[in-house]
Structure formats: C-alpha cells, structure tokens
Design a protein around this motif. Structure first.
Motif, short mmCIF file in Angstrom:
data_model
loop_
_atom_site.label_atom_id
_atom_site.label_comp_id
_atom_site.label_asym_id
_atom_site.label_seq_id
_atom_site.Cartn_x
_atom_site.Cartn_y
_atom_site.Cartn_z
N THR A 58 0.81 -1.22 0.00
CA THR A 58 0.00 0.00 0.00
C THR A 58 0.85 1.27 0.00
O THR A 58 0.40 2.30 -0.49
CB THR A 58 -0.95 0.04 1.21
N HIS A 59 2.03 1.19 0.60
CA HIS A 59 2.92 2.35 0.58
C HIS A 59 4.30 1.95 1.07
O HIS A 59 4.48 0.88 1.67
CB HIS A 59 2.36 3.52 1.39
N CYS A 137 -0.12 6.57 -0.62
CA CYS A 137 -0.61 5.36 0.05
C CYS A 137 -2.02 5.05 -0.45
O CYS A 137 -2.82 5.97 -0.66
CB CYS A 137 -0.64 5.58 1.56
N CYS A 138 -2.32 3.78 -0.62
CA CYS A 138 -3.66 3.41 -1.10
C CYS A 138 -4.37 2.50 -0.13
O CYS A 138 -3.74 1.83 0.70
CB CYS A 138 -3.57 2.73 -2.47
N SER A 153 -7.52 -0.79 4.64
CA SER A 153 -7.29 0.66 4.49
C SER A 153 -5.86 1.05 4.20
O SER A 153 -5.62 2.17 3.73
CB SER A 153 -7.74 1.38 5.77
N GLY A 154 -4.85 0.17 4.49
CA GLY A 154 -3.49 0.71 4.55
C GLY A 154 -3.48 1.78 5.63
O GLY A 154 -4.25 1.69 6.60
N ASP A 155 -2.65 2.79 5.47
CA ASP A 155 -2.64 3.90 6.45
C ASP A 155 -3.38 5.09 5.87
O ASP A 155 -3.15 5.46 4.71
CB ASP A 155 -1.19 4.33 6.73
N THR A 156 -4.19 5.72 6.67
CA THR A 156 -4.91 6.90 6.17
C THR A 156 -5.35 7.82 7.29
O THR A 156 -5.67 7.36 8.39
CB THR A 156 -6.14 6.49 5.33
N GLY A 157 -5.38 9.09 6.97
CA GLY A 157 -6.10 10.04 7.80
C GLY A 157 -7.57 10.00 7.42
O GLY A 157 -7.97 9.32 6.44
N LEU A 174 -9.60 -1.68 9.08
CA LEU A 174 -9.35 -0.24 9.11
C LEU A 174 -8.29 0.11 10.14
O LEU A 174 -8.36 -0.33 11.29
CB LEU A 174 -10.67 0.46 9.45
N GLU A 175 -7.34 0.91 9.70
CA GLU A 175 -6.29 1.30 10.64
C GLU A 175 -6.85 2.13 11.79
O GLU A 175 -7.78 2.92 11.61
CB GLU A 175 -5.19 2.06 9.91
#
Ligand SMILES: Nc1ccn([C@@H]2O[C@@H]3COP(=O)(O)O[C@H]3[C@H]2O)c(=O)n1
Length: 244
Positions: A58-59, A137-138, A153-157, A174-175
């Motif tokens: 994802t990243h 990141c996806c 989710s990978g990592d996300t805000g 979900l992270e």
C-alpha cells in the motif's frame, strides 16, 4: 475468500509479532496485502512462500514493506530450486521516484497501481483508492467472483475517499493507530473514534481495527470506535481468520 491476519502492529513488530500483513486466499489464489517487518516469518505458519501469487504494497513505509526484499530472495531461491515456476507479482502504490528497488527483477514482476487500476488475480478483483498519508498510500478493495468484498485501508487520515471506497463492504480492515486523545498528533492516521465514524457512514458488515499502537489498552480503541459505530467491531490479532 479467506482472510488471515499475519501482523497488525503499527510502526514496528511487538515481540514475536509482525507489522502489517494480511493473507487472502480464494480458490487456489493467494495474495498478501502488505509485507511489513516480521511478516515473512509469521506468514509461513499459514502458507508456503512458493504458493504466494502476488503481494500488494500500500505504501513504502517499513512497517508495510520491509520484508518484501526478503520475499524477493525467497522467490529467487525457490525458483532456482524449481519449487516455484513463476515470478512473484508485486503491485505497489507509489509516485514519482519513490519506488521499490529489487536486486533481482527477473524474479519479481513489479506493477505500479493507481486509483484507476483494476487488477485480476484468479477470481479476485482488486481496486485501489488514494489515502491521506505522509507518503503516497492506497486502500485496497478485493471482490470475489461471488460478490463478497473486503477493504483494507493501509494507512490513512480521515477522508471522504476511504468512506466512499468502503461503502457497504462485507469486511472493513481499518487502521486505528491512535487513541482519541491523540487526535491532533498525526494527520496521516486514524484515531479509533475516527475509524468508528468512517464505519458508521460506510456501514461494513464487520469492522476490524488494525495497525494498533504499542501502548494503552486496545479495548479502549473498541470502546472509542463503538461510540460512533454500532456494528460488530473486532481487534485484529495474529492468526485471526475469517471467511468472507
Ligand atoms: N507521531 C507518531 C508518528 C508515527 N507513529 C507510528 O510510526 C509509524 C511510521 O510508519 P506508519 O506506517 O506511517 O505508521 C506510523 C505509526 O504507527 C506514531 O506512533 N506516532
């Protein structure tokens, strides 16, 4: 499809554990979502490495991709021994010059993915959505031929894209990197409360919180998410398995 959590820690693996890694299996296809530190060792409790068809990264943060270079060497050795007949397919989300740097490209087929990409592996279809994070990141959506779906989710805000992308999926992994009191700490990650807010709108069949912090009581993350989301919430753990 069957999901096995291989690792769920954020940043670095806890003792005898692993960071991000999720094995998906469906009708003979095996896909690893992220390959962070510690994943390769844990993964072999659930599959041989030769059986892996593809890896999605994802990243390019170590807790999501550090072990992919060791997997490259494992692929090289198993192909030289004739135990594996085809290179490993590696799908990675990156932009510009920020990319994976394999030493033996003949053993790994690298594919850059974008939010427009649609990838088919066996009877699984993979789609991608861009997150808010420190580096490109996806999130990944995997849909089976039977119409069952999972988003990781990978990592996300917090962002509208992850909500839209996750809408109505059967399972949302979900992270949940932070407790709610840490809300202002980092824009590229979710607090448990934000994870609950996303799930409250996206309405997945099941919410699994992952990419967990190394401190505090993880049950507090569940409580904070449940303030917003009244569906089933589970904490990821190494060896967690579910059929979707
Ligand atoms: N203020 C911060 C910043 C980062 N982190 C953790 O470090 C990890 C770096 O890679 P990542 O995949 O972005 O996830 C980050 C957090 O787990 C954290 O715990 N606190």
């Amino acid at each position: 499809m069957d999901l096995t959590v291989i690792g769920y820690w954020g940043a670095y693996p806890d003792k005898n554990e692993a960071t991000s890694g999720y094995l998906l299996e469906h009708k003979g296809s095996k896909i690893l979502l992220d390959c962070g530190s510690g994943v390769l060792s844990k993964l072999q409790n659930y599959t041989t490495l030769e059986e892996l068809d593809a890896v999605v990264i994802t990243h390019l943060h170590a807790d999501h991709m550090a072990d992919v270079y060791s997997l490259e060497f494992a692929t090289l050795i198993s192909m030289q021994l004739g135990r594996r007949l085809k290179p490993l397919e590696v799908y990675v989300y990156y932009k510009d010059s920020n990319r994976l740097d394999f030493s033996y490209p003949q053993y790994v087929n690298v594919h850059q993915v974008t939010p427009q990409s649609v990838v088919t592996i066996g009877e699984l279809t993979l789609e991608f959505s861009e997150n808010i994070h420190e580096v490109p990141c996806c999130a990944v959506k995997v849909t089976s031929g039977e119409g069952k779906s999972l988003v990781y989710s990978g990592d996300t805000g917090y962002c509208q894209k992850i909500i839209d992308f996750s809408w109505g999926v059967d399972v949302l992994v979900l992270e949940s990197s932070f407790y709610s009191w840490q809300k202002e700490l980092n824009q590229g990650h979710l607090t448990a409360g934000e994870a609950g807010q996303i799930a409250a709108i996206a309405q997945p069949g099941r919410l699994i919180l992952t990419h967990l912090p190394h401190y505090g009581d993880h049950q507090q993350l569940v409580l904070e998410a449940s303030v917003h989301y009244n569906g089933e919430i589970q904490l990821a753990y190494c060896g967690m398995r579910l059929t979707i």
